[in-house]
Design an enzyme around this catalytic site. Structure first.
Site, PDB file in Angstrom:
ATOM      1  N   ASP A  42      -3.045  -8.569  -6.174  1.00  0.00           N
ATOM      2  CA  ASP A  42      -1.758  -8.550  -5.481  1.00  0.00           C
ATOM      3  C   ASP A  42      -1.124  -9.938  -5.571  1.00  0.00           C
ATOM      4  OD1 ASP A  42       0.407  -8.304  -3.803  1.00  0.00           O
ATOM      5  OD2 ASP A  42      -0.733  -7.524  -2.106  1.00  0.00           O
ATOM      6  N   GLU A  68      -0.314  -5.875  -8.637  1.00  0.00           N
ATOM      7  CA  GLU A  68       0.550  -5.402  -7.556  1.00  0.00           C
ATOM      8  C   GLU A  68       1.624  -6.432  -7.213  1.00  0.00           C
ATOM      9  OE1 GLU A  68       0.184  -4.470  -2.794  1.00  0.00           O
ATOM     10  OE2 GLU A  68      -1.612  -4.358  -4.038  1.00  0.00           O
ATOM     11  N   GLU A  94       5.903  -1.342  -1.748  1.00  0.00           N
ATOM     12  CA  GLU A  94       5.538  -1.331  -0.333  1.00  0.00           C
ATOM     13  C   GLU A  94       6.658  -1.815   0.577  1.00  0.00           C
ATOM     14  OE1 GLU A  94       3.024  -5.343   0.441  1.00  0.00           O
ATOM     15  OE2 GLU A  94       2.210  -3.982  -1.052  1.00  0.00           O
ATOM     16  N   HIS A 144       0.120   1.943   0.540  1.00  0.00           N
ATOM     17  CA  HIS A 144       0.017   0.651   1.227  1.00  0.00           C
ATOM     18  C   HIS A 144      -0.336   0.905   2.683  1.00  0.00           C
ATOM     19  CE1 HIS A 144       1.934  -3.011   3.144  1.00  0.00           C
ATOM     20  NE2 HIS A 144       1.099  -3.544   2.270  1.00  0.00           N
TER      21      HIS A 144
END
Length: 196
Positions: A42, A68, A94, A144
């Site tokens: 991420d 991500e 998200e 998420h």
């Protein structure tokens, strides 16, 4: 295995060092863990397009499950530019709250995995619509879930109702959060089923 620590999470962010650190982390993890463990990273929307391209190209050999949020999602043009320059799977979304905000990402197939957040995306019904739309473009969902056990139960309901579910984020083990309020995730699921 998904992680986001290191230079991307530090107060002093230096893009070049953060990208180098992440590429090296992928190399070390793949070497130690072998080919059977999925690796996902991420970036927390902290890279520019050139840095995101360098990151994605640098980890291609280590076969990531996905990178991500390499870029902010408000400008789909950035994802178009990234998509044209890498084959690494991308997960994002998200921060998006409606199917209309997901529109370009889905319709133009700019992502491989939709990071739907049930609590941000107007709840279960809107999340199901987004997931169904993703299915028509062969985009799986990687829900998420950073909040807690009630959110986890809602996410699990979404996953069970969705054929294109890949993976579920679980920030804490069951029982580690609000244990005085939530006895078990199963009890949350039963409560939520009654409420929905």
């Amino acid at each position: 295995m998904r992680w986001d620590s290191g230079p991307f999470g530090s107060a002093l962010y230096e893009p070049h060092k953060a990208v180098d650190w992440t590429i090296e982390a992928f190399r070390l993890l793949r070497t130690e863990l072998g080919p059977d463990i999925e690796l996902a990273f991420d970036a927390h929307t902290r890279t520019s397009v050139p840095d995101a391209v360098r990151l994605c190209r640098g980890v291609e050999a280590y076969r990531p499950m996905f990178i991500e949020d390499p870029l902010r999602v408000e400008n789909p043009e950035s994802y178009r530019r990234l998509r044209d320059q890498t084959a690494v799977p991308i997960a994002a979304g998200e921060q998006l709250g409606t199917k209309w905000q997901f529109r370009a990402m889905i319709e133009e197939e700019l992502i491989d995995y939709a990071r739907i957040d049930v609590c941000i995306a107007a709840g279960f019904t809107e999340s199901r619509k987004i997931a169904g739309w993703c299915e028509t473009h062969f985009i799986d969902i990687a829900v998420h879930n950073p909040i807690g056990p009630v959110s986890t139960a809602a996410c699990l309901h979404l996953n069970l109702a969705t054929s294109n579910m890949l993976v579920q984020e679980l920030p804490r083990r069951p029982g580690e959060s609000l244990s005085d309020v939530i006895v078990s995730l199963a009890s949350v699921g039963r409560w939520l089923a009654v409420c929905i």
